[in-house]
Each structure stands twice: as C-alpha cells, then as structure tokens.
Design a protein around this motif. Structure first.
Motif, short mmCIF file in Angstrom:
data_model
loop_
_atom_site.label_atom_id
_atom_site.label_comp_id
_atom_site.label_asym_id
_atom_site.label_seq_id
_atom_site.Cartn_x
_atom_site.Cartn_y
_atom_site.Cartn_z
N ARG A 33 107.81 20.72 24.67
CA ARG A 33 106.46 21.21 25.24
C ARG A 33 106.56 21.24 26.51
NH1 ARG A 33 101.98 18.71 22.48
NH2 ARG A 33 103.14 19.69 20.64
N PRO A 34 106.12 22.22 27.34
CA PRO A 34 106.02 22.23 28.47
C PRO A 34 105.14 21.32 29.10
CG PRO A 34 105.64 24.51 27.79
CD PRO A 34 105.88 23.67 26.59
N ILE A 35 105.46 20.56 30.31
CA ILE A 35 104.95 19.38 30.74
C ILE A 35 103.54 19.68 31.24
CG2 ILE A 35 105.71 19.71 33.17
CD1 ILE A 35 105.42 16.28 31.31
N ALA A 36 103.26 20.83 31.69
CA ALA A 36 101.82 21.26 32.09
C ALA A 36 100.73 21.03 30.66
CB ALA A 36 101.68 22.90 32.55
N TYR A 37 101.40 21.28 29.71
CA TYR A 37 100.41 21.07 28.25
C TYR A 37 100.30 19.86 27.55
CZ TYR A 37 100.46 25.97 29.37
OH TYR A 37 100.22 27.31 29.82
N ALA A 38 101.70 18.99 27.75
CA ALA A 38 102.07 17.76 26.97
C ALA A 38 100.77 16.91 26.95
CB ALA A 38 103.25 17.33 27.59
N GLY A 39 100.38 16.48 28.03
CA GLY A 39 99.48 15.53 28.16
C GLY A 39 98.24 15.64 27.35
N GLY A 40 97.80 17.10 27.15
CA GLY A 40 96.84 17.49 26.18
C GLY A 40 96.69 16.85 25.11
N GLU A 41 98.03 16.56 24.34
CA GLU A 41 98.04 16.13 22.98
C GLU A 41 97.37 14.58 23.02
OE1 GLU A 41 100.99 15.54 19.41
OE2 GLU A 41 101.53 16.79 21.16
N ILE A 42 97.59 13.98 24.05
CA ILE A 42 96.93 12.55 24.02
C ILE A 42 95.30 12.65 24.02
CG2 ILE A 42 96.65 10.28 25.48
CD1 ILE A 42 99.72 11.25 23.83
N ASP A 43 94.90 13.88 24.76
CA ASP A 43 93.44 14.02 24.83
C ASP A 43 92.80 14.13 23.29
OD1 ASP A 43 93.38 13.55 27.64
OD2 ASP A 43 93.77 15.88 27.79
N GLY A 44 93.87 15.24 22.67
CA GLY A 44 93.45 15.70 21.40
C GLY A 44 93.42 14.38 20.37
N LEU A 45 94.58 13.53 20.74
CA LEU A 45 94.40 12.37 19.68
C LEU A 45 93.25 11.40 20.19
CD1 LEU A 45 97.36 9.90 19.87
CD2 LEU A 45 95.11 8.83 20.22
N ALA A 46 92.82 11.29 21.39
CA ALA A 46 91.73 10.51 21.65
C ALA A 46 90.40 11.05 20.79
CB ALA A 46 91.53 10.41 23.10
N GLU A 47 90.13 12.24 20.96
CA GLU A 47 89.00 13.04 20.28
C GLU A 47 88.99 12.80 18.90
OE1 GLU A 47 87.20 17.54 19.88
OE2 GLU A 47 89.19 17.07 19.94
N ARG A 48 89.94 12.90 18.21
CA ARG A 48 90.01 12.56 16.78
C ARG A 48 89.76 11.08 16.45
NH1 ARG A 48 95.03 16.68 15.07
NH2 ARG A 48 94.65 18.44 16.11
N ALA A 49 90.48 10.32 16.97
CA ALA A 49 90.40 8.83 16.36
C ALA A 49 89.36 8.16 16.88
CB ALA A 49 91.65 8.07 17.26
N LEU A 50 88.61 8.52 18.10
CA LEU A 50 87.26 8.12 18.43
C LEU A 50 86.18 8.54 17.37
CD1 LEU A 50 87.65 8.10 22.43
CD2 LEU A 50 88.11 6.13 20.71
N TYR A 51 86.49 9.80 17.10
CA TYR A 51 85.31 10.33 16.21
C TYR A 51 85.62 9.75 14.86
CZ TYR A 51 82.98 13.40 12.90
OH TYR A 51 81.96 13.86 12.02
N MET A 52 86.63 9.59 14.37
CA MET A 52 86.92 8.90 13.14
C MET A 52 86.48 7.39 12.99
SD MET A 52 87.96 11.25 11.28
CE MET A 52 88.38 10.46 9.73
N ALA A 53 86.29 6.75 14.08
CA ALA A 53 86.19 5.43 14.51
C ALA A 53 84.46 5.50 14.40
CB ALA A 53 86.58 4.91 15.74
#
Length: 465
Positions: free
Chosen positions: A76-96
């Motif tokens: 995945r292009p480095i310009a976008y790869a970090g966005g996956e960690i942002d998405g991880l945080a959104e999902r995990a924190l909501y489920m918590a």
C-alpha cells in the motif's frame, strides 16, 4: 525447520522471514489460551475495555513505523498506509464503549419481574477464538474479530497471512505492553495444514476467517462435526448504481476511489458499476479523466497513489480477465503505456475502466481484487436491481441518488449484507458487518457481532421453595 517468507511486492525482496510454529508450540499456545481465558473472563468488562484503549494508544504512537511495515509487506502506498491505524482505533474504541455500556451487548438480559422468581440471561464467552486474518487490510480485518472477542471475555490466537506476519506480532506486542495477561492474546505463524489442524483438533471454540470462498469452504470442512461457532467473511463482487438524480461529480469521485483505492484489493471495493443511461457517457468521460491522475509507482515513494498488487500472479490474474473481456467485445478506456512500470509479469499494474461489458464476462462476475472497473448503462432502477443481484456474492452494494426513499426501496430488495447511499467501501463499527451468499456468514462489529462471540446462559431462580 520450515519458514515463512514475506516477499515484498515493492522489489521482490524477502522482507520478513519467520519459523513456522512447531507442533509443541501450537499445543502450548492452545493450553495457555485455555488457562488464561478462565481468569480473563472474570476481569470486569470495564477493565478489559481500558486495556483495549491502552493497546490502541500504543499502536497509534507507532503509526509511522507500522505504516512503513504495511507498505513493504503488502504494497500500500505510504501516503495512505497510516490511515489503517486510524481506522483500527475508530473500530476498537467504539467496540470498547459499546461493550461496557450498562445495557450493552455484554450485559445481562433482564426479564419482567415474576413473583418469587429471579430470571435473567447471561452472556458467556465461548472460550478461545482462532482468528485467521488476510493481508489486504491486515490490521483492520484482524481487529474486527480480535477486539470484540477479547472484550467478550474470550482468549484469542491470531494467525495472520504469510504476507503480513509483522501485523500479528505488533498487535500482540501492543496488548502485552498494555497489560493484558500472558496467554490471553497470542499469535502463531502457521502453514495451511497446521491452521486446518487447529480447527479440526484444537481447543478452540470460535473461528473467524477472512479470505477466499475456497478458504472459507476449507474452514467449514475442518470444523464439521465439532459444532464450532464459525464466522466467514469471503469477499465479493460489489456493485454500485448511479441513478439519474445523482450528484455526478460526487459520484464519479466516490466510485473511482471505491474501485481503485488499495489497487482494488478490497473485499468491499466497487468491482462493477451500473449508470443510468442519461448520465452514462458523461460519467465514463469524467471517470477516465480522474483515473489518469493516479500515479503508479513504488509505494514507499510519497508521490505514489497506486501501488503494486500483492504479487505478480495476482496482477496477471486481473490482466487475464481484462484480456478475455476485450476479446469478447469490451472496450478499454485506459492506455496502460501511460503508467510507468505496468507490464505483464509484474505486480505493478495500470488501472483500467471497461465499457461494453456484460455478465457473461468473468470481469463482471468473478472477483477481480484488482484495479479494474466494468461499467454498464441501465434504463431504470428495475434493470439496475436485477443486475446488482445477479451475482454469487452479496457483501455490499452502493446507490448514488438524491432520493433516500428510492434508495431504501431498492435496498430492501438488494441481496447484500450492507446497503450504502452516496458512499461505498467503508465499515461503520456501529453497523453489523456481514454478507450473504458466497460472501460468507456470521457477523462482526456492532452489538450484533458480540452475539457470535458469546453464548446465552439462562438463570432461573425460585426464591421461595
């Protein structure tokens, strides 16, 4: 000793090499998971949620490092790869938050009062969850299953794709650093045979698999007779429909992004498109112009907006679909020579938009998982609906329209797990993530997702004999 090798699609170098788990290590992990789960299920939900938040914070602090690893492991292009960690945080924190809510999906179900009785239903964790995660969104797909399973009081063993082994290691490291007890969350690097044996003979009570239809069938075969809880997310051939009343400029931008982000390697990416005939010609013209703005290149270069597919064979599979469609009369609108690095036998592949396509062509019926989009004109909603449902898959479907009621009427008839209006290719953690037909079964995310990670246990107390 057998080894796992991650071959980077950037330059075909060996980026990661790890020994595969031995039989002893597999059994030891299972034993540890079973023992640890007995204590973990006694930990209050609020404490489990706090540990999840702490782990998420650790992963967010390492976002730049994790993004580089995503880039090199799967392209995945480095310009976008970090966005996956942002998405991880959104999902995990909501489920918590959802898990610890007083009337949430892990709370006891209270029944109406009955004189001299106390009756309620408690949600019990299943035991040990075995999560098998893919490479295309290595953190997001894993977190969909891992975090809810942990919050529900299960222990988890994560087997990640051989293409993205570091993701499993980083997740387990973060939760351990956050304070999760040893054995509660572990990873194993496994080949297909050992993963299958984990399901057949292992002490796991739930299997969450994301991958191909063939892989899902193998999981179901392995689980036969064990009465396991099995969740399968198997991808799709997701359609979009642009109605005559759609905002054309917005629809073009959204659909093109939904089709070509991550080089089309998304389970819920747009793979086939139906446009009302009044907008069809202009839509194609605008979409082609936008596609030509992509920059195909090495994903570790910040200017790159379209990286390689995960491997050359995957790119050639998509090229074969395109070539076959062209031989059957399809029209290609993108000149691949305008994109540097594009050539057969390479993971670097130019995007393509095809018209004059139909459902007899593989490119419109078989999952592509690459940067190609077939577009067909339609006369009305009825024709669009028939074509959208004409698939063995049913993960998501997107409608672009200014008429919410018309979209709702279509949505009620669409054979799919999620219906989008004026967006696509997105998972909202508040909504159930599920599919129909060959897109799988079971559910993750939302309160409904917890139901697949717990079992009901009824308490029927007569207070006065």
């Amino acid at each position: 000793m057998q080894k796992l090798q991650c071959i980077s699609p950037i330059d075909n170098s060996v980026y990661v090499e790890r020994p595969l788990a031995t039989d002893y290590e597999i059994q030891n992990a299972l034993n540890n998971a079973q023992r640890a789960q007995l204590g973990w299920k006694q930990v209050p939900v609020a404490e489990r949620a706090a540990l999840v938040r702490a782990a998420v914070n650790i992963l967010q602090r390492k976002k730049a490092e994790l993004a580089r690893e995503i880039c090199w492991q799967m392209g995945r292009p480095i310009a976008y790869a970090g966005g996956e960690i942002d998405g991880l945080a959104e999902r995990a924190l909501y489920m918590a938050v959802l898990a610890e809510s007083l009337e949430g999906p892990l709370s006891d179900i209270q029944l109406p009062e009955k004189p001299d009785f106390r009756r309620f239903i408690r949600r019990e964790p299943l035991g040990t969850a075995f999560v098998i995660a893919p490479w295309n969104y290595p953190y997001l797909t894993a977190i969909n299953a891992v975090v809810p399973a942990l919050l529900a009081g299960n222990s988890v063993i994560l087997k990640h794709s051989a293409q993205t082994p570091l993701c499993a290691e980083r997740l387990v490291e973060a939760f351990a650093e956050a304070g999760v007890s040893p054995g509660v969350f572990q990873y194993l690097h496994l080949d297909h045979r050992d993963a299958e044996q984990m399901v057949i003979n292992g002490g796991v009570q739930h299997v969450a698999f994301t991958g191909s239809v063939a892989g899902g069938a193998a999981v179901e075969t392995a689980a036969a007779g064990r009465f396991l809880s099995v969740g399968l997310e198997l991808g799709g051939k997701d359609p979009a429909y642009v109605r005559a009343d759609a905002d054309l400029e917005y629809a073009v931008a959204s659909v093109v992004d939904g089709a070509f982000f991550n080089s089309g390697q998304s389970c819920c990416g747009i793979e086939r498109l139906y446009v009302h005939r009044d907008l069809y010609s202009e839509f194609v013209q605008r979409a082609v112009a936008l596609i030509y703005k992509y920059r195909l290149g090495r994903p570790d270069e910040t200017e790159t907006t379209l990286g390689p597919l995960v491997r050359a064979s995957a790119a050639d599979f998509v090229r074969d679909q395109i070539d076959e469609a062209l031989a059957q009369g399809a029209q290609a609108h993108i000149d691949g020579s305008e994109f540097a690095l594009d050539r057969r036998g390479s993971a670097y592949m130019a995007p393509q938009l095809l018209t004059n396509v139909n459902h007899s062509m593989r490119v419109m019926s078989e999952e592509s998982f690459g940067p190609v989009l077939g577009v067909m004109p339609v006369a009305d909603d009825a024709e669009a609906l028939a074509l959208m449902n004409d698939s063995e898959y049913g993960l998501t479907a997107a409608i672009y329209s200014a008429d919410e009621q018309a979209a709702l009427a279509m949505g009620d008839q669409l054979q799919t797990g999620t219906v989008f209006l004026n967006r696509c290719d997105y998972l909202d953690p508040a909504l159930a993530w599920t599919g129909v037909k060959n897109s799988g079964r079971g559910c993750t995310l939302s309160g409904v997702g917890f139901e697949h990670l717990t079992r009901p246990k009824s308490f029927h107390f007569k207070l006065r004999p």
